[in-house]
Design a protein around this motif. Structure first.
Motif, PDB file in Angstrom:
ATOM      1  N   LEU B  23       5.302   4.111  -7.343  1.00  0.00           N
ATOM      2  CA  LEU B  23       5.201   2.684  -7.065  1.00  0.00           C
ATOM      3  C   LEU B  23       3.854   2.150  -7.527  1.00  0.00           C
ATOM      4  O   LEU B  23       2.821   2.733  -7.242  1.00  0.00           O
ATOM      5  N   CYS B  24       3.886   1.023  -8.234  1.00  0.00           N
ATOM      6  CA  CYS B  24       2.661   0.358  -8.661  1.00  0.00           C
ATOM      7  C   CYS B  24       2.204  -0.564  -7.533  1.00  0.00           C
ATOM      8  O   CYS B  24       2.068  -1.781  -7.726  1.00  0.00           O
ATOM      9  N   ASN B  25       2.039  -0.016  -6.347  1.00  0.00           N
ATOM     10  CA  ASN B  25       1.681  -0.858  -5.207  1.00  0.00           C
ATOM     11  C   ASN B  25       0.932  -0.043  -4.158  1.00  0.00           C
ATOM     12  O   ASN B  25       1.550   0.663  -3.361  1.00  0.00           O
ATOM     13  N   HIS B  27      -0.458  -1.029  -1.504  1.00  0.00           N
ATOM     14  CA  HIS B  27      -0.323  -1.535  -0.135  1.00  0.00           C
ATOM     15  C   HIS B  27       0.750  -0.798   0.662  1.00  0.00           C
ATOM     16  O   HIS B  27       0.693  -0.741   1.885  1.00  0.00           O
ATOM     17  N   LEU B  28       1.744  -0.260  -0.045  1.00  0.00           N
ATOM     18  CA  LEU B  28       2.891   0.311   0.684  1.00  0.00           C
ATOM     19  C   LEU B  28       2.507   1.519   1.539  1.00  0.00           C
ATOM     20  O   LEU B  28       3.128   1.758   2.575  1.00  0.00           O
ATOM     21  N   MET B  31       2.047   0.824   5.215  1.00  0.00           N
ATOM     22  CA  MET B  31       3.148   0.339   6.048  1.00  0.00           C
ATOM     23  C   MET B  31       3.812   1.485   6.804  1.00  0.00           C
ATOM     24  O   MET B  31       4.139   2.509   6.213  1.00  0.00           O
ATOM     25  N   GLU B  33       6.730   1.229   8.350  1.00  0.00           N
ATOM     26  CA  GLU B  33       8.172   1.148   8.107  1.00  0.00           C
ATOM     27  C   GLU B  33       8.386   0.212   6.926  1.00  0.00           C
ATOM     28  O   GLU B  33       7.592  -0.707   6.713  1.00  0.00           O
ATOM     29  N   ASP B  34       9.429   0.453   6.151  1.00  0.00           N
ATOM     30  CA  ASP B  34       9.731  -0.452   5.038  1.00  0.00           C
ATOM     31  C   ASP B  34      11.179  -0.911   5.177  1.00  0.00           C
ATOM     32  O   ASP B  34      12.103  -0.099   5.096  1.00  0.00           O
ATOM     33  N   ILE B  35      11.338  -2.213   5.387  1.00  0.00           N
ATOM     34  CA  ILE B  35      12.684  -2.786   5.502  1.00  0.00           C
ATOM     35  C   ILE B  35      13.106  -3.322   4.140  1.00  0.00           C
ATOM     36  O   ILE B  35      12.446  -4.210   3.589  1.00  0.00           O
ATOM     37  N   LYS B 126      11.946   1.208  -4.593  1.00  0.00           N
ATOM     38  CA  LYS B 126      11.363   1.690  -3.330  1.00  0.00           C
ATOM     39  C   LYS B 126      12.291   2.692  -2.647  1.00  0.00           C
ATOM     40  O   LYS B 126      11.837   3.697  -2.092  1.00  0.00           O
TER      41      LYS B 126
END
Lengths: 312, 312
Positions: B23-25, B27-28, B31, B33-35, B126
Motif C-alpha cells: 500500500l502506498c499509504n 497512515h493505514l 489504524m 480496524e479498516d472498514i 486493501k
C-alpha cells in the motif's frame, strides 16, 4: 457546424419554453428509433408517452435498493400503494440501472460517480423528451460526507462546486474541455428548506456541495490504498472548502446540475451527511443509524412532492 | 510530509517486492480496524487472510450479473463447481458492488466509469493487502466500442490512453492534478494474445484503449441528450484516435492501470467490442449476439487462468 468555441462554454438551456424537456441535439430528429441501451428500453419497442407521459417528479440516487425503497415510501405517502405492494423494475432487462414508477413519480438509480450518473441522465432526459413530459422536476437524493456538520444533517445544495471550489463542471467533448454552469434552481432550494422546517425532524442547511471524481484521494481521505499527503494537508484542504461555503462532498452533483440546466429542467440536490470529515474518514456508524439517516432526503423530497400535489 | 510536487507524478510502485501487494499509504499502519465500506467488509469483523489469502487471480467487470456468470464459468473450467452450483455474494451487505470467489479466483463488479471502479480498487487492493496475498494478477474483462474492428473482436490493451491519446491518468488529489502512468504488463499482454491464438474462436488484437469520462459527448456519439458537434467532427476525432493506435474505447482502464501499477500488481485489460464506432453509435445488435460477445473476454481470461494452473 457546431465549432467547440467559447460560445458553448455556458450555453443557454436548449428550449423555447421552460415547461418542456428539450434536447440540445439536432441529430436525434434524424433517427427512426432511439435505443436507450443502459435502460434496456427503446422507442421502437416501448410506448414512451403511454409509459411515462404523466411523470412530473423524478428522484435519482446511487443505490438501486434505496431507489426501490423510495418508490414504496412515496406510493404510501401519496396513497398509491400497489395491491401486492411490489413495484416492478422497469429496467429489468439490464443490471446497469434500476427504475420504478408510481403515479407521477419516477425513481431511478445512477450508480456512483459522474460518468455513471451522466450515462443515466443522457438516457433519462431522452426518455422524458420522447414521452413528451412537461413541468418535470428532478431531485438527486443521496449520501455525502459533511464538513463541520453533525452526522445525519441534510444539505440542500446551493451551488455544486468542483475540487477547486468553483461552481462549474468540466466536460470533455471530443478531447477538448468545455466548462459548463452548475446552476441549480434557487426558488426550489428555498421551497425545500421550508419543507424541512415544516417536517421539523432533522437538521437541514443550504450550502455548497463539492463534487469530486474520487472518494479517497479526491476527498482527502487518509484511509485509501494510496495516500501521499499528510493529515495536516488534508485538514487544511477541508477547512479551505468549508471557508468557501462547502458543507458536504459527494460525487455526482456537478454533472447532474449541468445537464439538467442545459435541458431546461428544474433540479435540486438533497444529501444527508454520514460523517463529519473534520473528525475522520471511515464510516463506522451502525447500520441501523445509517439506514435512518438515508431516509431523511427521501422524507424531505417526499414531503415536497406531497405538498406540490396538495396532499399535505 | 508528502508534498504534491513533480516527484509524485510517476511514482515507482510502493513495494519492495513485485510479489506482494503493498500500500502506498503510511497512515493505514496506525489504524486499529479498516472498514471497507463499499464492500460491507471490515478487518474487525472478517478474517481476511482466512477468507482471501489464497487469491491469485482477480477478475473485475462492470456488471454484477456478468461477474456472477464468470465465477460459475471459471468454477466449471477449473473443476471447482459448488454442489448446489450457487455462489454467494460476499458483499451481500451492500448493493454497491458484488463479489464472488471460487478457489484462487475472485470476481468483483465495479459499476461504470473511473470514479466507480476507483472506489472498488481502493478497497480491493486493501483487501488483498490485509489478506496477505502474493503473486496476484488482476484482469479487467469488459465491453467497449471498437474503432475499425468487426463487432465481437477482442482487444487486449497495450496502453490505456486519455481523450487526447496520451498514456496517462489525471488524478485530482486535494484539488491539484497529478499525472500517473497507465503502464500495463507487456509480458502478460503477449501471453494473453498467445492464449487467444490457442483458443482460435474469435478475432483478437493488441491495441491502445481510450478511456473517457463520458459515454456520449466524451466518445463522440451523436445520440446523447446533448450533442453540439457535427458528424464530420465526430468522425475526424475517431479517425485521429485510430491513427494514434486506439482500437477501442471504454471508461475504466486508465485508473485501473494507474492504481495496479502503483500497488505493484500485474494487470491486464481485455474488452470485447460491441460495435464499430466508425459505422454508428447505437448498440442495436440482438441480445443473444451481445451475450455471446460478452463471454469472449471471460473465455480468454478463463483459458489463461487454466493454463497458469497447469490445467490446459
Amino acid at each position: 457546424m457546431f465549432p467547440l468555441t467559447k460560445q458553448f462554454e455556458f450555453p443557454e438551456p436548449c428550449c423555447d419554453c421552460k415547461n418542456f424537456i428539450h434536447l440540445c441535439n439536432p441529430h436525434l430528429e434524424k433517427m427512426k428509433e432511439d435505443i436507450l441501451y443502459h435502460f434496456a428500453l427503446g422507442t421502437g419497442t416501448h410506448d414512451f408517452p403511454a409509459l411515462f407521459g404523466d411523470v412530473k417528479f423524478v428522484c435519482v440516487g446511487g443505490s438501486p435498493s434505496r431507489m426501490k425503497a423510495f418508490i414504496a415510501y412515496i406510493a404510501e405517502e401519496l396513497g398509491l400503494e400497489s395491491s401486492g405492494c411490489d413495484y416492478p423494475n422497469i429496467c429489468a432487462g439490464t443490471d446497469r440501472y434500476a427504475m420504478y414508477k408510481v403515479g407521477p413519480v419516477l425513481s431511478v438509480s445512477h450508480g456512483m460517480g459522474i460518468p455513471s450518473i451522466a450515462i443515466m441522465l443522457h438516457e433519462l432526459i431522452k426518455l422524458l423528451y420522447h414521452a413528451k413530459c412537461s413541468n418535470v422536476t428532478i431531485f438527486r437524493i443521496g449520501t455525502s460526507g459533511g464538513i463541520g456538520l453533525d452526522p445525519g444533517s441534510v444539505v440542500i445544495t446551493r451551488e455544486s462546486v468542483d475540487a477547486t471550489f468553483k461552481p462549474q463542471f468540466e466536460q470533455v467533448v471530443l478531447g477538448k474541455t468545455v466548462i459548463r454552469s452548475t446552476n441549480l434552481d434557487e426558488q426550489l432550494t428555498k421551497e425545500l428548506m421550508q419543507c424541512s422546517i415544516e417536517i421539523g425532524q432533522f437538521h437541514t442547511v443550504i450550502g455548497n456541495t463539492m463534487c469530486t471524481l474520487d472518494f479517497y484521494e479526491g476527498q482527502g481521505r487518509l484511509d485509501g490504498a494510496i495516500c501521499l499527503y499528510s493529515e495536516e494537508e488534508k485538514l487544511q484542504y477541508l477547512k479551505e472548502a468549508y471557508d468557501s461555503g462547502v458543507r458536504n462532498i459527494e460525487m455526482e452533483s456537478s454533472v447532474f446540475a449541468a445537464m439538467c440546466n442545459l435541458s431546461g429542467v428544474k433540479a435540486a440536490v438533497v444529501c444527508v451527511t454520514l460523517l463529519d470529515r473534520l473528525e475522520g474518514d471511515q464510516i463506522s456508524t451502525s447500520h441501523e443509524v445509517l439506514v435512518e439517516y438515508q431516509k431523511r432526503p427521501q422524507k424531505l423530497v417526499g414531503y415536497f412532492i406531497k405538498k406540490s400535489l396538495g396532499k399535505v
